[in-house]
Structures are given as structure tokens and as C-alpha cells.
Design an enzyme around this catalytic site. Structure first.
Site, PDB file in Angstrom:
ATOM      1  N   GLU A  43       0.905  -1.184   0.026  1.00 27.89           N
ATOM      2  CA  GLU A  43      -0.192   0.033  -0.073  1.00 27.89           C
ATOM      3  C   GLU A  43       0.852   1.534  -0.141  1.00 27.89           C
ATOM      4  O   GLU A  43       1.811   1.408   0.746  1.00 27.89           O
ATOM      5  CB  GLU A  43      -0.821   0.162   1.299  1.00 27.89           C
ATOM      6  CG  GLU A  43      -1.464   1.080   1.735  1.00 27.89           C
ATOM      7  CD  GLU A  43      -2.506   1.400   2.729  1.00 27.89           C
ATOM      8  OE1 GLU A  43      -3.564   1.975   2.838  1.00 27.89           O
ATOM      9  OE2 GLU A  43      -2.091   0.635   3.847  1.00 27.89           O
ATOM     10  N   LYS A 109      -9.633   2.726  -2.514  1.00 24.47           N
ATOM     11  CA  LYS A 109      -9.750   2.000  -1.050  1.00 24.47           C
ATOM     12  C   LYS A 109     -11.233   2.313  -0.609  1.00 24.47           C
ATOM     13  O   LYS A 109     -11.541   3.545  -0.319  1.00 24.47           O
ATOM     14  CB  LYS A 109      -8.635   2.444  -0.205  1.00 24.47           C
ATOM     15  CG  LYS A 109      -8.740   1.798   1.109  1.00 24.47           C
ATOM     16  CD  LYS A 109      -7.634   2.474   2.041  1.00 24.47           C
ATOM     17  CE  LYS A 109      -7.383   1.848   3.332  1.00 24.47           C
ATOM     18  NZ  LYS A 109      -6.238   2.067   4.088  1.00 24.47           N
ATOM     19  N   CYS A 143      -5.645  -3.037   2.657  1.00 22.86           N
ATOM     20  CA  CYS A 143      -5.179  -2.830   4.155  1.00 22.86           C
ATOM     21  C   CYS A 143      -6.387  -2.857   4.934  1.00 22.86           C
ATOM     22  O   CYS A 143      -7.082  -3.890   5.161  1.00 22.86           O
ATOM     23  CB  CYS A 143      -4.456  -1.500   4.257  1.00 22.86           C
ATOM     24  SG  CYS A 143      -3.530  -1.429   6.021  1.00 22.86           S
TER      25      CYS A 143
END
Length: 259
Positions: A43, A109, A143
Site C-alpha cells: 500500500e 480504497k 489494508c
């Protein structure tokens, strides 16, 4: 061929310094084996997990995405990692999938890490990405998304679930546990790639990158703090055999997500 060779680049990251990070990765990627199909980077691999944006956010035609396209072509592989992107005055933690033929796919995300203020700076994504590559359906996430199983639920019969991350040491047991859980509940291969080293948030990242099969068995793991590239071969026929015998996904619940 029914087999996908995946290489995980567990690496440290220089803070807010894309040129230094790309130079470091250029060196590391020289170690790649020639038959690698998919290469994963962490990431925000070009900047570290910075919620600052002035001077470090890039456009889609900026140096980092162009570098990814060049490397994908040079290594003849699909290259994925997330980048801080500015678009129409919005900022995204965007996973880029750069293909060797020069085309791109992207995933923004969905779950922004409010604990660190990510939600104050970034715009959250509204669409999941599932795509086919060399006979495998792949769903890449980022994540903090790992903590939200509804978003990852395998309602599209994907084969591989991927998380690229900056997941720090104090909560690494959650990372280990949830990666395995996502494999079992979604009857898929699950890959988690985490960074190592320290950052300017005064956090330490231990790695713990791993690959799990649909039964939660670990197929690949790294030593703590190990800065290295490791590879694994994922077998589609094995996955199909498991799913045909244990048709658990056929009993899953139907639901819709309110975005």
C-alpha cells in the site's frame, strides 16, 4: 495453464519520496524470476502511509503510474500496488493494476482508516474491482478493508483475494487472523502483502506477508522484518476441485450493500 505465479515484494518504504522508492524497487525487481505472472507491491509504496497530500499526490499520468506501466511491460507481468492519486480535486488511496500490454485497472480504497485521519483527506471508493487474468478471477483490496468481511464477500466467484497494506506491529495479530479467515469464508486463495520498516508516523511494520489456501493453510510466509521477494504458484484446478467437493459458497446469503 491453470497456474499463476505470484511474487510478493515485502519491502521498506522511504517517506514521501517516490523517486527513492522507485530506485529501490528497480533494484529489487531485478531479482524477479522471468516466469512471474503477478507482482505485488505494498500500500502507498511510493510515499509511505502519509495523509499529507501537498506535493506528493500524483495524477494518473504521473511518474509512479508510468513507472508501473514500464515495469509491467519490461517484466511481462501484472504489477499491482496502491498510490496516492489526485483526481478532480479529490484524493484517493488507489490500487493500480498495470498490465504488460499497457492497460490499467484501478480500485479506490473503500474503508478509510479514520483512526489515523485518512477519512479527513481521502475520498472513499464506491466500487469493488474483480477482473480476470490468465484464467483466474482476482479481487484486490487495501489494508483496512481487511476488517470488513461484507465488502470482501465472495459473491462473484473470484479465485484470489489480495490485500496490499501498511499494517503496523501493535495490531499484527489481527492481520494474521483475518487473512486466514477471509480465505476460509470465501473459499479462495488469500494474499496479504505488508511492508516492513518504520515511517514518520512513528510506526513499525513487521511484514507478516502471507498466502493462504481455501482451507486456511499457509502456502507462503516471511520472517519478521524480512525485506525480500518471495513467490508462490497458485493452482486453479486444485481450487476448482475443492469448490466442487465443498460447495459452501452455494449456501451463502444474498445481500446488497448501501453505499
Amino acid at each position: 495453464k491453470g497456474v499463476l505465479k505470484v511474487s510478493l515484494v515485502q519491502t521498506s518504504t522511504c517517506w514521501e519520496n517516490a523517486k527513492a522508492n522507485m530506485a529501490s524497487l528497480n533494484s529489487k525487481l531485478e531479482q524477479l524470476e522471468k516466469d512471474t505472472d503477478l507482482v505485488l507491491l505494498p500500500e502507498m509504496f511510493s510515499t509511505g502511509f502519509s495523509v499529507g497530500k501537498e506535493g506528493i499526490a500524483e495524477k494518473m499520468d504521473g511518474q509512479t503510474v508510468n513507472w508501473m506501466l514500464e515495469k509491467a511491460s519490461e517484466k511481462n507481468c501484472l504489477l499491482m500496488g496502491s498510490v496516492l492519486i489526485e483526481e478532480n480535486k479529490n484524493y484517493f488511496n488507489r490500487l493500480i493494476a498495470a498490465f504488460p500490454d499497457g492497460h490499467l485497472l484501478q480500485y479506490d480504497k473503500r474503508h478509510l482508516f479514520s483512526y489515523a485521519g485518512e477519512d479527513k483527506i481521502f475520498t472513499k471508493g464506491t466500487k469493488r474491482l474483480v477482473f480476470s487474468y490468465k484464467g483466474f478471477k482476482i479481487c484486490p483490496l487495501i489494508c483496512y478493508d481487511l476488517r470488513f468481511p461484507v465488502w470482501a464477500r465472495n459473491d462473484e466467484n473470484y479465485d484470489i483475494l489480495i490485500y496490499v497494506a501498511n499494517w503496523p506491529s501493535p495490531r499484527i495479530k489481527a492481520w494474521d487472523t483475518l487473512l486466514k479467515a477471509r480465505s476460509v469464508e470465501n473459499l479462495c486463495y488469500t494474499i496479504g502483502l505488508n511492508r516492513v520498516g518504520d515511517d514518520n508516523n512513528k510506526l513499525t511494520y513487521p511484514g507478516h506477508s502471507a498466502v493462504y489456501d481455501p482451507f486456511g493453510e499457509c502456502l507462503l510466509s516471511f520472517e519478521v522484518d524480512e525485506e525480500k521477494i518471495k513467490s508462490v504458484q497458485l493452482d486453479k484446478s486444485m481450487l476448482d476441485t475443492i469448490r466442487n467437493k465443498f460447495s459452501f459458497l452455494g449456501d451463502r446469503d444474498d445481500f446488497t450493500i448501501n453505499l
